[in-house]
Design a protein around this motif. Sequence first.
Motif, PDB file in Angstrom:
ATOM      1  N   GLN A 175       0.784  -1.225   0.000  1.00 39.42           N
ATOM      2  CA  GLN A 175       0.000   0.000   0.000  1.00 39.42           C
ATOM      3  C   GLN A 175       0.823   1.286   0.000  1.00 39.42           C
ATOM      4  N   ASP A 176       1.963   1.318   0.694  1.00 43.35           N
ATOM      5  CA  ASP A 176       2.707   2.576   0.764  1.00 43.35           C
ATOM      6  C   ASP A 176       3.854   2.649  -0.238  1.00 43.35           C
ATOM      7  N   ASN A 177       4.025   1.599  -1.048  1.00 43.20           N
ATOM      8  CA  ASN A 177       5.061   1.568  -2.088  1.00 43.20           C
ATOM      9  C   ASN A 177       6.482   1.699  -1.551  1.00 43.20           C
ATOM     10  N   ALA A 178       6.638   1.579  -0.226  1.00 35.84           N
ATOM     11  CA  ALA A 178       7.978   1.684   0.354  1.00 35.84           C
ATOM     12  C   ALA A 178       8.751   0.384   0.216  1.00 35.84           C
ATOM     13  N   LEU A 179       8.032  -0.700   0.060  1.00 34.95           N
ATOM     14  CA  LEU A 179       8.655  -2.016  -0.048  1.00 34.95           C
ATOM     15  C   LEU A 179       8.665  -2.458  -1.501  1.00 34.95           C
ATOM     16  N   MET A 180       9.827  -2.892  -1.993  1.00 34.31           N
ATOM     17  CA  MET A 180       9.913  -3.395  -3.359  1.00 34.31           C
ATOM     18  C   MET A 180       9.454  -4.839  -3.356  1.00 34.31           C
ATOM     19  N   PHE A 181       8.157  -5.011  -3.553  1.00 31.32           N
ATOM     20  CA  PHE A 181       7.534  -6.320  -3.503  1.00 31.32           C
ATOM     21  C   PHE A 181       6.500  -6.400  -4.605  1.00 31.32           C
ATOM     22  N   HIS A 182       6.611  -7.424  -5.419  1.00 34.29           N
ATOM     23  CA  HIS A 182       5.659  -7.585  -6.523  1.00 34.29           C
ATOM     24  C   HIS A 182       5.266  -9.041  -6.625  1.00 34.29           C
ATOM     25  N   GLN A 183       3.952  -9.294  -6.592  1.00 34.22           N
ATOM     26  CA  GLN A 183       3.430 -10.640  -6.740  1.00 34.22           C
ATOM     27  C   GLN A 183       2.479 -10.656  -7.926  1.00 34.22           C
ATOM     28  N   SER A 184       2.588 -11.682  -8.741  1.00 37.89           N
ATOM     29  CA  SER A 184       1.726 -11.758  -9.921  1.00 37.89           C
ATOM     30  C   SER A 184       1.232 -13.182 -10.126  1.00 37.89           C
ATOM     31  N   THR A 185       0.053 -13.279 -10.729  1.00 32.72           N
ATOM     32  CA  THR A 185      -0.545 -14.570 -11.075  1.00 32.72           C
ATOM     33  C   THR A 185      -0.915 -14.539 -12.547  1.00 32.72           C
ATOM     34  N   ALA A 186      -0.646 -15.616 -13.250  1.00 34.77           N
ATOM     35  CA  ALA A 186      -0.976 -15.668 -14.672  1.00 34.77           C
ATOM     36  C   ALA A 186      -1.462 -17.056 -15.055  1.00 34.77           C
ATOM     37  N   LEU A 187      -2.427 -17.079 -15.966  1.00 32.83           N
ATOM     38  CA  LEU A 187      -2.906 -18.322 -16.564  1.00 32.83           C
ATOM     39  C   LEU A 187      -2.462 -18.364 -18.013  1.00 32.83           C
ATOM     40  N   PHE A 188      -1.861 -19.459 -18.419  1.00 29.66           N
ATOM     41  CA  PHE A 188      -1.545 -19.690 -19.815  1.00 29.66           C
ATOM     42  C   PHE A 188      -2.441 -20.829 -20.292  1.00 29.66           C
ATOM     43  N   VAL A 189      -3.352 -20.509 -21.183  1.00 28.88           N
ATOM     44  CA  VAL A 189      -4.419 -21.419 -21.575  1.00 28.88           C
ATOM     45  C   VAL A 189      -4.220 -21.880 -23.011  1.00 28.88           C
ATOM     46  N   GLY A 190      -4.353 -23.194 -23.228  1.00 26.60           N
ATOM     47  CA  GLY A 190      -4.258 -23.743 -24.574  1.00 26.60           C
ATOM     48  C   GLY A 190      -5.359 -23.213 -25.466  1.00 26.60           C
ATOM     49  N   GLN A 191      -5.085 -23.131 -26.740  1.00 31.16           N
ATOM     50  CA  GLN A 191      -6.027 -22.531 -27.681  1.00 31.16           C
ATOM     51  C   GLN A 191      -7.322 -23.314 -27.807  1.00 31.16           C
ATOM     52  N   ASP A 192      -7.300 -24.607 -27.506  1.00 31.84           N
ATOM     53  CA  ASP A 192      -8.497 -25.432 -27.636  1.00 31.84           C
ATOM     54  C   ASP A 192      -9.140 -25.733 -26.281  1.00 31.84           C
ATOM     55  N   PHE A 193      -8.780 -24.939 -25.270  1.00 34.13           N
ATOM     56  CA  PHE A 193      -9.247 -25.208 -23.906  1.00 34.13           C
ATOM     57  C   PHE A 193     -10.090 -24.035 -23.416  1.00 34.13           C
ATOM     58  N   GLU A 194     -11.273 -24.331 -22.918  1.00 30.79           N
ATOM     59  CA  GLU A 194     -12.178 -23.288 -22.439  1.00 30.79           C
ATOM     60  C   GLU A 194     -12.268 -23.331 -20.916  1.00 30.79           C
ATOM     61  N   ILE A 195     -12.001 -22.188 -20.293  1.00 34.50           N
ATOM     62  CA  ILE A 195     -12.155 -22.104 -18.851  1.00 34.50           C
ATOM     63  C   ILE A 195     -13.492 -21.460 -18.526  1.00 34.50           C
ATOM     64  N   GLU A 196     -14.024 -21.789 -17.372  1.00 37.15           N
ATOM     65  CA  GLU A 196     -15.319 -21.265 -16.954  1.00 37.15           C
ATOM     66  C   GLU A 196     -15.240 -19.759 -16.716  1.00 37.15           C
ATOM     67  N   MET A 197     -16.269 -19.044 -17.161  1.00 37.99           N
ATOM     68  CA  MET A 197     -16.283 -17.594 -17.029  1.00 37.99           C
ATOM     69  C   MET A 197     -16.191 -17.155 -15.573  1.00 37.99           C
ATOM     70  N   ALA A 198     -16.881 -17.865 -14.676  1.00 43.70           N
ATOM     71  CA  ALA A 198     -16.867 -17.494 -13.256  1.00 43.70           C
ATOM     72  C   ALA A 198     -15.458 -17.608 -12.680  1.00 43.70           C
ATOM     73  N   PHE A 199     -14.746 -18.690 -13.052  1.00 45.65           N
ATOM     74  CA  PHE A 199     -13.370 -18.863 -12.575  1.00 45.65           C
ATOM     75  C   PHE A 199     -12.474 -17.752 -13.115  1.00 45.65           C
ATOM     76  N   SER A 200     -12.609 -17.447 -14.389  1.00 40.27           N
ATOM     77  CA  SER A 200     -11.818 -16.394 -15.014  1.00 40.27           C
ATOM     78  C   SER A 200     -12.032 -15.055 -14.316  1.00 40.27           C
ATOM     79  N   GLU A 201     -13.282 -14.742 -14.020  1.00 41.14           N
ATOM     80  CA  GLU A 201     -13.601 -13.463 -13.379  1.00 41.14           C
ATOM     81  C   GLU A 201     -13.074 -13.409 -11.950  1.00 41.14           C
ATOM     82  N   GLN A 202     -13.195 -14.522 -11.227  1.00 38.69           N
ATOM     83  CA  GLN A 202     -12.756 -14.524  -9.831  1.00 38.69           C
ATOM     84  C   GLN A 202     -11.237 -14.450  -9.701  1.00 38.69           C
ATOM     85  N   ILE A 203     -10.514 -15.187 -10.554  1.00 39.34           N
ATOM     86  CA  ILE A 203      -9.053 -15.170 -10.432  1.00 39.34           C
ATOM     87  C   ILE A 203      -8.492 -13.807 -10.853  1.00 39.34           C
ATOM     88  N   LYS A 204      -9.198 -13.136 -11.742  1.00 38.83           N
ATOM     89  CA  LYS A 204      -8.818 -11.767 -12.093  1.00 38.83           C
ATOM     90  C   LYS A 204      -9.119 -10.815 -10.944  1.00 38.83           C
TER      91      LYS A 204
END
Length: 401
Positions: A112-141
């Motif tokens: 919150q105060d940007n005083a700490l150099m800390f970065h956390q990230s989450t990413a999904l890499f999805v195959g082109q023929d694979f469909e994820i549920e919209m609810a899951f996509s929205e929640q993880i975002k």
Amino acid sequence: MMTTVLFLVVWTVLLTPCLLVQEEPSPNITHLTFKNMDFAMDLYRKISSYHDNNIFFSPLCLSTVFTSLSLGARGSTRDQILKGLNLDLLEHQGTSSLIPELFQHLQRNITQDNALMFHQSTALFVGQDFEIEMAFSEQIKKFFGADINNVDFADPKVSMATINEYVRKQTGNKVKEMVSSIEPFTKLMLINTIFFKGTWELPFNPNNTENARFYVDKYNIVQVPMMFKDDKFYMTYDKELKVKVLHLPYVGGSAMLIVLPDTDTDYTEVDEEITAARFIHWTQNLKKTKLEIHLPKFKMEQSYTVQKILPELGITNIFQDTANLTGLSKSPGLKVSEVLHKAVIEVDEIGTTAAAATTVGITAFSLPHTFIINRPFFFFIYHESTNSLLFMGRVIDPSKC
């Protein structure tokens, strides 16, 4: 029936220039970090049971990625994840979205105060023929700020290059190759990264660093670059465990806590006794004193195939053909094939860079004037205002880091 494989990757980098709380009706960040800390200690003990070498990992990185995955899990698969992470009791007092919300609030508190150099990230890499549920996509975002990217897993060379480039970018170029192979039936890769860079509030003078002895055990002695600092530091002594505890603060509200067993105490005797409650007691009983600090410089890179360890904490279903990930996708036969966790740390004179309720006998009696870390020790890097454990490890031989 062909089994679809979900490939889960966890990445961590740490870079450093070299209360016990009673249960309340509504769980908050303090409850979450306390539970995360006990999960960290449990996981550490499982890892340490395999070998007597150096250990380093990020419990926050692992708990974050599995909590995000639990959004798509159902039935016993989800129950096992939450119980294995030590988070199941929190949900009993709230809704299914409470735990992800707590992780979201924790992330905001740490940065919150940007005083700490800390970065956390989450990413999904999805195959082109694979469909994820919209609810899951929205929640993880929503809760984890996840990036969702499409890749062609049928072309492993291109997909690996894309994923490794993402990891390099998120970890300050500390990890140049996270993924070296992709299974043919991979449909999705879930990646969580943490990058931390801490600068000591009281940096060490490089001119004072000299080679010194480090006693790996009674039979093995190695030479290591030993840093030196003479100043006022916070420390305590745990009379019951026979360990000294030193607090080394970073700029921006985080700190390293070093736990050093006495010369006549084997570090393995301490392993089973470290809990979240004891950690909080240590931090609450720190006293300021004039000290000469002798701390070895060290670098460490550790990798773990976590799917071999988590079943010992009760997380089994998600790796089997009976896994229920229908909240993530309606594709049949979905399971997690592999969980990779990699953590890197560097401790030097400037700071650290890096890509867990009982009554204990803690006293503040006449403390020593020197704190010489010349034998195996434990270390914890945590965010002080939330008591969130970011990284933990042990150093048995700094010359092998």
